[in-house]
Design an enzyme around this catalytic site. Structure first.
Site, mmCIF file in Angstrom:
data_model
loop_
_atom_site.group_PDB
_atom_site.id
_atom_site.type_symbol
_atom_site.label_atom_id
_atom_site.label_comp_id
_atom_site.label_asym_id
_atom_site.label_seq_id
_atom_site.Cartn_x
_atom_site.Cartn_y
_atom_site.Cartn_z
ATOM 1 N N HIS A 8 0.853 -1.184 0.000
ATOM 2 C CA HIS A 8 0.000 0.000 0.000
ATOM 3 C C HIS A 8 0.894 1.240 0.000
ATOM 4 C CE1 HIS A 8 -3.506 -2.496 1.795
ATOM 5 N NE2 HIS A 8 -3.621 -2.391 0.486
ATOM 6 N N LYS A 12 5.094 1.423 0.857
ATOM 7 C CA LYS A 12 5.994 1.185 -0.273
ATOM 8 C C LYS A 12 7.460 1.353 0.123
ATOM 9 C CE LYS A 12 2.781 2.242 -4.036
ATOM 10 N NZ LYS A 12 2.149 0.957 -3.959
ATOM 11 N N THR A 37 4.446 -0.236 -7.253
ATOM 12 C CA THR A 37 5.364 -0.896 -6.323
ATOM 13 C C THR A 37 6.510 -1.538 -7.096
ATOM 14 O OG1 THR A 37 3.583 -1.293 -4.734
ATOM 15 C CG2 THR A 37 5.557 -2.647 -4.512
ATOM 16 N N SER A 54 -1.664 -1.662 -11.311
ATOM 17 C CA SER A 54 -1.626 -1.253 -9.912
ATOM 18 C C SER A 54 -2.744 -1.989 -9.169
ATOM 19 C CB SER A 54 -1.788 0.265 -9.779
ATOM 20 O OG SER A 54 -3.096 0.642 -10.128
ATOM 21 N N GLY A 55 -2.627 -2.054 -7.852
ATOM 22 C CA GLY A 55 -3.609 -2.798 -7.058
ATOM 23 C C GLY A 55 -5.045 -2.392 -7.308
ATOM 24 N N ASP A 60 -3.851 -6.734 -7.789
ATOM 25 C CA ASP A 60 -4.025 -7.716 -6.705
ATOM 26 C C ASP A 60 -4.738 -8.956 -7.243
ATOM 27 O OD1 ASP A 60 -2.973 -5.777 -5.005
ATOM 28 O OD2 ASP A 60 -4.934 -5.155 -4.256
ATOM 29 N N ASP A 80 -1.273 -1.485 4.791
ATOM 30 C CA ASP A 80 -1.434 -0.344 5.703
ATOM 31 C C ASP A 80 -2.749 -0.553 6.449
ATOM 32 O OD1 ASP A 80 -1.770 2.013 7.047
ATOM 33 O OD2 ASP A 80 -1.713 3.295 5.267
ATOM 34 N N HIS A 87 -9.919 -0.628 -2.701
ATOM 35 C CA HIS A 87 -10.005 -1.964 -3.289
ATOM 36 C C HIS A 87 -9.874 -3.060 -2.223
ATOM 37 C CE1 HIS A 87 -5.777 -1.043 -2.986
ATOM 38 N NE2 HIS A 87 -5.448 -2.273 -3.285
ATOM 39 N N ASP A 90 -10.558 -6.709 -2.965
ATOM 40 C CA ASP A 90 -9.505 -7.395 -3.710
ATOM 41 C C ASP A 90 -8.397 -7.861 -2.778
ATOM 42 O OD1 ASP A 90 -10.961 -6.664 -5.960
ATOM 43 O OD2 ASP A 90 -9.674 -4.955 -6.422
ATOM 44 N N ARG A 96 -7.262 -14.365 1.265
ATOM 45 C CA ARG A 96 -8.029 -15.616 1.351
ATOM 46 C C ARG A 96 -7.432 -16.682 0.442
ATOM 47 N NH1 ARG A 96 -11.727 -17.912 -1.698
ATOM 48 N NH2 ARG A 96 -13.195 -19.339 -0.781
#
Length: 139
Positions: A8, A12, A37, A54-55, A60, A80, A87, A90, A96
């Site tokens: 996050h 970073k 990242t 990007s996430g 992700d 964070d 998101h 995600d 999970r």
């Protein structure tokens, strides 16, 4: 091994510092990262990194898909916990999937230290056996 690097925004710099400190270990593996990242880690370390979106734009989920196909062996995701993430579903899904497929996941510096030392010692070579068995099922 295939290793994912995600952080996050407020984490970073921590991940960049971590990867820089253990650059020699990471250089022995195939690295994947979410967009920004991955770019920042590459700029700091010159390591070869396959970058996804990007996430918030699906990165992700792209890494999660690799986890679900048993193509990712370890995930370093410096989260964070004090900042809401747009998101978050995600993020939760990726965590999970790591649990479902027994993929080692470090979400903070303390756990990352344990994983990187285990990786260096060869403690995670069992991932190669799992990947081989998975490959046999798909033949």
């Amino acid at each position: 091994m295939n290793i994912a690097l995600i952080a996050h925004d407020r984490k970073k710099e921590d991940l960049i510092t971590f990867v820089t400190a253990y650059r020699d270990i990471f250089a022995e593996h195939t690295l994947f990262a979410t967009g920004t990242t991955g770019l920042k880690i590459h700029e700091a370390t010159k390591l070869k990194i396959h970058r996804f979106q990007s996430g918030p734009l699906g990165g992700d989920q792209e890494i999660g898909a690799m986890v679900a196909r048993n193509e990712m062996d370890m995930v370093f995701f410096f989260r964070d916990p004090l900042t809401a993430q747009p998101h978050e579903p995600d993020v939760t899904a990726l965590v999970r999937l790591c649990d479902v497929y027994a993929v080692p996941l470090a979400t903070n510096m303390g756990t990352a230290e344990m994983l990187i030392h285990g990786l260096k010692r060869g403690d995670l070579n069992w991932r190669n056996i799992i990947r081989r068995k998975d490959g046999e099922k798909n033949e």
